[in-house]
Design a protein around this motif. Structure first.
Motif, PDB file in Angstrom:
ATOM      1  N   SER A   1      39.290  26.660  32.957  1.00 46.78           N
ATOM      2  CA  SER A   1      38.104  27.013  34.135  1.00 46.78           C
ATOM      3  C   SER A   1      38.920  28.432  33.814  1.00 46.78           C
ATOM      4  O   SER A   1      40.002  28.660  35.251  1.00 46.78           O
ATOM      5  CB  SER A   1      37.887  26.427  34.698  1.00 46.78           C
TER       6      SER A   1
ATOM      7  N   THR B   1      39.505  31.296  36.476  1.00 49.88           N
ATOM      8  CA  THR B   1      39.110  32.252  37.653  1.00 49.88           C
ATOM      9  C   THR B   1      39.133  33.468  38.263  1.00 49.88           C
ATOM     10  O   THR B   1      38.646  33.760  38.766  1.00 49.88           O
ATOM     11  CB  THR B   1      39.192  30.664  38.620  1.00 49.88           C
TER      12      THR B   1
ATOM     13  N   LEU C   1      34.378  27.228  28.017  1.00 42.55           N
ATOM     14  CA  LEU C   1      34.305  27.835  29.309  1.00 42.55           C
ATOM     15  C   LEU C   1      33.241  28.819  29.713  1.00 42.55           C
ATOM     16  O   LEU C   1      33.127  29.317  30.629  1.00 42.55           O
ATOM     17  CB  LEU C   1      35.588  28.977  28.688  1.00 42.55           C
ATOM     18  N   VAL C   2      32.144  28.699  29.082  1.00 35.37           N
ATOM     19  CA  VAL C   2      31.633  29.748  29.958  1.00 35.37           C
ATOM     20  C   VAL C   2      29.419  28.774  29.784  1.00 35.37           C
ATOM     21  O   VAL C   2      28.885  29.391  29.083  1.00 35.37           O
ATOM     22  CB  VAL C   2      30.995  31.166  28.607  1.00 35.37           C
ATOM     23  N   ARG C   3      30.125  27.272  29.291  1.00 35.66           N
ATOM     24  CA  ARG C   3      29.005  27.012  29.752  1.00 35.66           C
ATOM     25  C   ARG C   3      27.429  26.243  31.288  1.00 35.66           C
ATOM     26  O   ARG C   3      26.463  25.867  30.900  1.00 35.66           O
ATOM     27  CB  ARG C   3      29.352  25.309  29.494  1.00 35.66           C
ATOM     28  N   SER C   4      28.088  27.506  32.179  1.00 35.32           N
ATOM     29  CA  SER C   4      27.423  27.532  32.805  1.00 35.32           C
ATOM     30  C   SER C   4      27.101  29.266  33.274  1.00 35.32           C
ATOM     31  O   SER C   4      28.116  30.109  33.075  1.00 35.32           O
ATOM     32  CB  SER C   4      27.985  27.117  34.603  1.00 35.32           C
TER      33      SER C   4
ATOM     34  N   GLU D   1      27.754  30.892  36.261  1.00 40.57           N
ATOM     35  CA  GLU D   1      28.780  31.738  36.559  1.00 40.57           C
ATOM     36  C   GLU D   1      29.916  31.615  35.614  1.00 40.57           C
ATOM     37  O   GLU D   1      30.816  32.925  36.298  1.00 40.57           O
ATOM     38  CB  GLU D   1      28.755  30.095  37.906  1.00 40.57           C
ATOM     39  N   ALA D   2      30.206  30.190  35.383  1.00 42.92           N
ATOM     40  CA  ALA D   2      31.896  30.763  33.825  1.00 42.92           C
ATOM     41  C   ALA D   2      31.327  32.434  32.953  1.00 42.92           C
ATOM     42  O   ALA D   2      31.922  32.865  32.420  1.00 42.92           O
ATOM     43  CB  ALA D   2      32.169  29.610  33.279  1.00 42.92           C
ATOM     44  N   ARG D   3      29.879  32.002  32.640  1.00 41.87           N
ATOM     45  CA  ARG D   3      29.838  33.256  31.498  1.00 41.87           C
ATOM     46  C   ARG D   3      30.059  34.838  32.826  1.00 41.87           C
ATOM     47  O   ARG D   3      30.005  35.861  31.646  1.00 41.87           O
ATOM     48  CB  ARG D   3      28.733  32.999  31.216  1.00 41.87           C
TER      49      ARG D   3
ATOM     50  N   ALA E   1      31.992  35.342  35.118  1.00 41.30           N
ATOM     51  CA  ALA E   1      33.519  35.029  34.574  1.00 41.30           C
ATOM     52  C   ALA E   1      34.212  36.326  33.312  1.00 41.30           C
ATOM     53  O   ALA E   1      34.906  36.888  33.884  1.00 41.30           O
ATOM     54  CB  ALA E   1      34.281  33.957  35.229  1.00 41.30           C
ATOM     55  N   PHE E   2      33.835  34.888  32.496  1.00 39.36           N
ATOM     56  CA  PHE E   2      34.310  35.496  31.546  1.00 39.36           C
ATOM     57  C   PHE E   2      33.518  37.141  31.132  1.00 39.36           C
ATOM     58  O   PHE E   2      34.775  37.159  30.635  1.00 39.36           O
ATOM     59  CB  PHE E   2      33.809  34.181  30.288  1.00 39.36           C
TER      60      PHE E   2
END
Length: 281
Positions: free
Chosen positions: A87, A89, A122-125, A127-129, A131-132
């Motif tokens: 994850s 962060t 790591l990029v399914r949401s 928010e995750a995308r 950050a990535f």
């Protein structure tokens, strides 16, 4: 000088290149990974495959390509837990992790580090995308200056075309049909600009441009943010205004470096934006 653009093969890339490869089947991606990492081994780099689906057979094939006389650890295998436990962060911390790995590879006698990573999990949401995407831009800046190259893989069948375009757009290099626009770190050997803006930006790309701008740090120098737009083939008036307004929000003026064939000077003349300077370079 490292490469930028849309390419249909992962072969022949250099020590600083950063590629986004969007795939629809894992079988096709595996073949692309093998070519990308094989070139790294041939160039004396340490290569690392990061993928939850990879196993000992994948590592054995890479070790075979490395050859019996290669230094220990020439080919390595990791899962996506390598990215902050799976994850992401802290994008800057992940860049520091790869910087340490690159330095260790050089200390171990390799010419640098080459990573192929399927980071789909790591990029399914959204928010995750976000950050990535920030990480991709920061990592790209590191690769532009140090002997690290990478191929980031995204599964379009799982994530969807819009999501992969958002991430592919943070790379200098992308596979065909991955993204129409790209915003990435400038090559310090070529320009002193804060970033490079490339591709085409029409009404379909407005949201992606705004998202990309929100995820990068375009630091002003002397009150101006300079952007290398020599590879920008089209931008409409709405996108140009959005770009200038974003930079204005940072308390700075915008300088765009454009190709002599660009239509941006004419568009800027019509819009008469006081805090926009267009330089034909």
């Amino acid at each position: 000088m490292r490469r930028a653009g849309v390419i249909d093969t992962a072969g022949g890339l250099g020590q600083h290149d950063h590629l986004c490869w969007v795939f629809d089947t894992r079988q096709d991606y595996r073949a692309t990974v093998q070519r990308f990492l094989a070139d790294g081994l041939a160039g004396g780099q340490r290569v690392v495959l990061v993928a939850d689906w990879a196993g000992h057979d994948d590592l054995a094939r890479l070790a075979g390509l490395a050859g019996p006389d290669s230094p220990p650890g020439a080919a390595q295998l990791r899962d996506v837990g390598a990215y902050g436990g799976g994850s992401l962060t802290d994008p800057a911390a992940q860049v520091r992790t790869y910087a340490a790995m690159t330095e260790q590879a050089v200390a171990d006698g390799f010419s640098g580090l080459r990573v192929a990573a399927d980071v789909t999990p790591l990029v399914r949401s959204p928010e995750a995308r976000a950050a990535f995407a920030r990480y991709e831009f920061l990592a790209d800046g590191y690769m532009a200056r140090h002997p690290m190259s990478a191929m980031c893989g995204y599964d379009r069948a799982e994530l969807g075309a819009a999501a992969v375009a958002e991430l592919a757009g943070m790379h200098p290099l992308a596979s065909p049909d991955a993204t129409a626009l790209r915003l990435f770190a400038a090559d310090p050997g070529d320009t002193a600009a804060a970033a490079v803006l490339a591709g085409e930006i029409d009404i379909a790309g407005h949201a992606q441009l705004r998202a990309a701008l929100s995820r990068v740090d375009l630091a002003p120098v002397g009150g101006t943010v300079s952007i290398d737009a020599r590879q920008l083939t089209f931008i409409d008036h709405t996108a140009l205004i959005a770009l200038v307004e974003h930079v204005r929000g940072r308390g700075a003026a915008t300088e765009l470096l454009v190709d002599r064939r660009s239509g941006v000077p004419q568009l800027a003349g019509l819009l008469r934006l006081a805090d926009l300077r267009v330089v034909v370079a």
